[in-house]
Structures are given as structure tokens and as C-alpha cells.
Design a protein around this motif. Structure first.
Motif, PDB file in Angstrom:
ATOM      1  N   LYS A   1     -40.408  10.435 -21.265  1.00  0.00           N
ATOM      2  CA  LYS A   1     -40.107   9.068 -21.687  1.00  0.00           C
ATOM      3  C   LYS A   1     -38.887   9.030 -22.607  1.00  0.00           C
ATOM      4  O   LYS A   1     -38.018   8.158 -22.488  1.00  0.00           O
ATOM      5  CB  LYS A   1     -41.311   8.452 -22.396  1.00  0.00           C
ATOM      6  N   LEU A   2     -38.819   9.990 -23.540  1.00  0.00           N
ATOM      7  CA  LEU A   2     -37.677  10.050 -24.439  1.00  0.00           C
ATOM      8  C   LEU A   2     -36.373  10.221 -23.672  1.00  0.00           C
ATOM      9  O   LEU A   2     -35.360   9.588 -23.977  1.00  0.00           O
ATOM     10  CB  LEU A   2     -37.852  11.199 -25.434  1.00  0.00           C
ATOM     11  N   LEU A   3     -36.410  11.087 -22.657  1.00  0.00           N
ATOM     12  CA  LEU A   3     -35.212  11.317 -21.861  1.00  0.00           C
ATOM     13  C   LEU A   3     -34.840  10.079 -21.066  1.00  0.00           C
ATOM     14  O   LEU A   3     -33.669   9.670 -21.023  1.00  0.00           O
ATOM     15  CB  LEU A   3     -35.418  12.509 -20.929  1.00  0.00           C
ATOM     16  N   ASP A   4     -35.827   9.450 -20.434  1.00  0.00           N
ATOM     17  CA  ASP A   4     -35.559   8.237 -19.661  1.00  0.00           C
ATOM     18  C   ASP A   4     -35.005   7.135 -20.558  1.00  0.00           C
ATOM     19  O   ASP A   4     -34.057   6.423 -20.180  1.00  0.00           O
ATOM     20  CB  ASP A   4     -36.837   7.753 -18.970  1.00  0.00           C
ATOM     21  N   ASP A   5     -35.581   6.986 -21.742  1.00  0.00           N
ATOM     22  CA  ASP A   5     -35.108   5.951 -22.670  1.00  0.00           C
ATOM     23  C   ASP A   5     -33.684   6.235 -23.120  1.00  0.00           C
ATOM     24  O   ASP A   5     -32.863   5.311 -23.239  1.00  0.00           O
ATOM     25  CB  ASP A   5     -36.030   5.877 -23.893  1.00  0.00           C
ATOM     26  N   ALA A   6     -33.391   7.512 -23.378  1.00  0.00           N
ATOM     27  CA  ALA A   6     -32.047   7.873 -23.827  1.00  0.00           C
ATOM     28  C   ALA A   6     -31.014   7.603 -22.745  1.00  0.00           C
ATOM     29  O   ALA A   6     -29.910   7.117 -23.020  1.00  0.00           O
ATOM     30  CB  ALA A   6     -32.012   9.349 -24.239  1.00  0.00           C
ATOM     31  N   MET A   7     -31.360   7.897 -21.484  1.00  0.00           N
ATOM     32  CA  MET A   7     -30.425   7.643 -20.383  1.00  0.00           C
ATOM     33  C   MET A   7     -30.229   6.145 -20.186  1.00  0.00           C
ATOM     34  O   MET A   7     -29.113   5.674 -19.936  1.00  0.00           O
ATOM     35  CB  MET A   7     -30.929   8.307 -19.106  1.00  0.00           C
ATOM     36  N   ALA A   8     -31.314   5.372 -20.314  1.00  0.00           N
ATOM     37  CA  ALA A   8     -31.209   3.921 -20.142  1.00  0.00           C
ATOM     38  C   ALA A   8     -30.378   3.287 -21.249  1.00  0.00           C
ATOM     39  O   ALA A   8     -29.690   2.279 -21.039  1.00  0.00           O
ATOM     40  CB  ALA A   8     -32.606   3.302 -20.111  1.00  0.00           C
ATOM     41  N   ALA A   9     -30.417   3.885 -22.438  1.00  0.00           N
ATOM     42  CA  ALA A   9     -29.691   3.326 -23.574  1.00  0.00           C
ATOM     43  C   ALA A   9     -28.223   3.735 -23.594  1.00  0.00           C
ATOM     44  O   ALA A   9     -27.447   3.226 -24.407  1.00  0.00           O
ATOM     45  CB  ALA A   9     -30.366   3.768 -24.875  1.00  0.00           C
ATOM     46  N   ASP A  10     -27.835   4.655 -22.731  1.00  0.00           N
ATOM     47  CA  ASP A  10     -26.448   5.124 -22.702  1.00  0.00           C
ATOM     48  C   ASP A  10     -25.560   4.074 -22.038  1.00  0.00           C
ATOM     49  O   ASP A  10     -25.582   3.904 -20.822  1.00  0.00           O
ATOM     50  CB  ASP A  10     -26.367   6.454 -21.943  1.00  0.00           C
ATOM     51  N   LYS A  11     -24.777   3.388 -22.829  1.00  0.00           N
ATOM     52  CA  LYS A  11     -23.861   2.361 -22.316  1.00  0.00           C
ATOM     53  C   LYS A  11     -22.406   2.808 -22.426  1.00  0.00           C
ATOM     54  O   LYS A  11     -21.497   1.991 -22.455  1.00  0.00           O
ATOM     55  CB  LYS A  11     -24.057   1.057 -23.104  1.00  0.00           C
ATOM     56  N   SER A  12     -22.215   4.129 -22.491  1.00  0.00           N
ATOM     57  CA  SER A  12     -20.854   4.620 -22.704  1.00  0.00           C
ATOM     58  C   SER A  12     -19.923   4.279 -21.549  1.00  0.00           C
ATOM     59  O   SER A  12     -18.758   3.928 -21.767  1.00  0.00           O
ATOM     60  CB  SER A  12     -20.874   6.134 -22.943  1.00  0.00           C
ATOM     61  N   ASP A  13     -20.404   4.372 -20.305  1.00  0.00           N
ATOM     62  CA  ASP A  13     -19.544   4.032 -19.169  1.00  0.00           C
ATOM     63  C   ASP A  13     -19.089   2.584 -19.244  1.00  0.00           C
ATOM     64  O   ASP A  13     -17.905   2.275 -19.018  1.00  0.00           O
ATOM     65  CB  ASP A  13     -20.292   4.277 -17.850  1.00  0.00           C
ATOM     66  N   GLU A  14     -20.033   1.697 -19.575  1.00  0.00           N
ATOM     67  CA  GLU A  14     -19.688   0.282 -19.670  1.00  0.00           C
ATOM     68  C   GLU A  14     -18.690   0.027 -20.805  1.00  0.00           C
ATOM     69  O   GLU A  14     -17.765  -0.764 -20.669  1.00  0.00           O
ATOM     70  CB  GLU A  14     -20.947  -0.561 -19.900  1.00  0.00           C
TER      71      GLU A  14
END
Length: 300
Positions: A275-288
């Protein structure tokens, strides 16, 4: 030889992805399965954008590190690409399920020898999948590194670092070494030329009793071998303080020996890791963010 290294529990090793380019410090090793560890700006200069100096580290494997090999993945939010070298030749594992998963997902795989399939991770790292039932023990068989001089490398890893030679083939310029019969092995493959680490290199790590670390450092000094990071203690806030010494073999492959006692405290499987990993990936807005500002992520 290093007697302590022979006592390493199976799986106390990891291949690390590229470290944060904004830091010259060795990162404290973490051993929690699939547990992202975020790092903030580490006193870097000129880091004014929100993703400069930010990184995340995740350990992935098929089971607890006490008896499984794990891979450490480092993601740098502000880096868009790395240049692969010829140093890391791949990881081999036994899992018909992995082969089936690749086929079901439409992931490219090709059979290189009967029953063994080659595939690539998104970053270009190669994996070799043996199409057999996954064993109850660790399915990761070996990690392969390129070397420029097979005999010189075998002497280093065996005579100095104390690894047992399981196989050696002069004609194929290949050797298989390890610290234990039931552990993941290290394969050295001669390539007949210089080893290029590119910008995507990492390191391989082993745990051993912390009392052995000064002896490892002393032996390397006596033999006039390269020590990248002398014996040092690394703090993990709120957790154990680990001791490490980081070496380099004749081709510059980085090798980290970690004190096992404290390292075990950091290795516990986090039940919330997925869950921590999934949440971290979902929160990554660096590309945007980079797209919005009409900018590209840096090339390492």
C-alpha cells in the motif's frame, strides 16, 4: 578470506539501483520488503525545484531478507533517464508463474535457450526466467556481472572476499561463486574488454557480523585494494544504526558489507509495504510538473 562473510544468512544481499546523484553520502540500507523510503534535499546546491534532490528507495523480493535475495530500487524524481553500461548482465530466477505473467500481460519475452526466457524491466535491466515451478525457497538463482579479466576477478572474490567457487569455465569465460549452497549466487562473465558502468550502476551488498567489518577494511588496506567508503556508522532516525564498509573490485563493481545485527532490525517485512508503494507512486506528480513547466527531467 573473510570468515564473517561466509556466515551471512541467505539472501542478505541486494543489487542497488543508481544512488541519488545529488548526494555523495552512502544511503543507510533499508531491508523492509516493498517499503518506499523517501529522502528530501540533502544539502544540495541550486535545488530550487520541488523534485530536485528527492528520491525514494524500495526493497523487493520473494520473501524476508533473512533467507531471500532482494533488489533495492532507487527512484530519483528529477531524473528522466540513465545510460546503461555493460556491467550488469542480469538476474536469473526460477518461476513458471513469472513466464505466465509476462505472456498474460503481453510483456516481451524471448526464449534464449530451451526453457529459459529473457525479458527486460522498464529501465532496460535484463531478467532470465526459467520456466519451472517456483521453489519454496528463494527462486532467485544468480546475479551476473561483467568482468574484464576473469581470473583476476575470481581471485578477488574468492581469495580475498572468501566466496566459494561453484563452477568455472575457462572456455566460456564464466565463473559461479557464492557464500552458501542455498543462497543466490554471483556469476562473473568475462567480456573481453573494459567494463562500462554507464550512469545506471548500483552495488551488491552482503551482511556479516559487525565485528568482521574492521577486519574486512584492514585486509583491503593490506592488499592495497580500493575502499570507496571506509568503515562508517549510518543512522536511520528512530531505528538501528548500521555499520558499513564499501569496496570496489578490479572492475569497479561496488560491494557493500553491512553489520548484520543492526541490519536485521531494519529488515523486517512491512505488512503495509504494498500500500505504501502504491500510494507513493500515485502521489508522484513529477512528470506532470515538468510537462507543465515545459521542462524535461535530467539525464543522469
Amino acid at each position: 578470506a573473510l570468515p564473517g562473510a561466509r556466515q551471512c544468512p541467505g539472501g542478505d544481499a541486494a543489487v542497488a539501483a543508481p544512488p541519488c546523484p545529488c548526494s555523495a553520502e552512502p544511503c543507510p540500507p533499508t531491508r523492509a520488503q516493498r517499503r518506499p523510503v523517501s529522502g528530501a534535499d540533502r544539502k544540495t546546491r541550486g535545488c530550487c525545484r520541488p523534485y530536485d534532490g528527492k528520491w525514494s528507495k524500495t526493497m523487493v523480493g520473494y520473501g524476508p531478507e533473512d533467507d531471500h535475495f532482494v533488489v533495492e530500487l532507487t527512484y530519483n524524481y528529477g531524473v528522466g533517464e540513465y545510460r546503461l553500461g555493460n556491467d550488469f548482465l542480469g538476474i536469473t530466477l526460477v518461476s513458471s508463474q513469472a513466464v505466465s505473467n509476462a505472456r498474460n500481460m503481453g510483456w516481451p519475452i524471448k526464449e534464449v535457450v530451451k526453457g529459459v526466457f529473457e525479458t527486460e524491466a522498464p529501465g532496460g535491466y535484463k531478467f532470465y526466467l526459467e520456466d519451472k515451478e517456483q521453489p519454496k525457497q528463494d527462486p532467485v538463482l544468480k546475479v551476473a556481472l561483467a568482468v574484464s579479466d576473469l581470473q583476476k576477478s575470481v581471485n578477488y572474490w574468492s581469495n580475498l572476499l572468501g566466496m566459494k567457487i561453484y563452477e568455472k569455465d575457462e572456455e566460456k569465460q564464466r565463473a559461479l561463486l557464492g557464500y552458501g549452497d542455498n543462497q543466490c549466487k554471483l556469476e562473473l562473465q568475462g567480456i573481453g574488454g573494459a567494463v562500462d558502468h554507464g550512469t545506471a550502476f548500483g552495488r551488491i551488498a552482503f551482511s556479516c557480523p559487525k565485528d568482521e567489518l574492521p577486519h574486512i577494511e584492514a585486509l583491503m588496506k593490506k592488499e592495497e585494494q580500493k575502499i570507496l567508503t571506509p568503515l562508517v556508522s549510518l543512522d536511520t532516525p528512530g531505528k538501528a544504526t548500521v555499520q558499513v564498509v564499501i569496496l570496489a573490485d578490479p572492475d569497479g563493481h561496488e560491494i557493500c558489507f553491512v553489520g548484520d545485527e543492526a541490519f536485521r532490525e531494519l529488515s523486517k517485512v512491512d505488512p503495509d509495504g504494498d500500500k505504501l508503494l502504491d500510494d507513493a507512486m500515485a502521489a508522484d506528480k513529477s512528470d506532470e510538473w515538468f510537462a507543465k513547466h515545459n521542462m524535461q527531467k535530467a539525464s543522469a
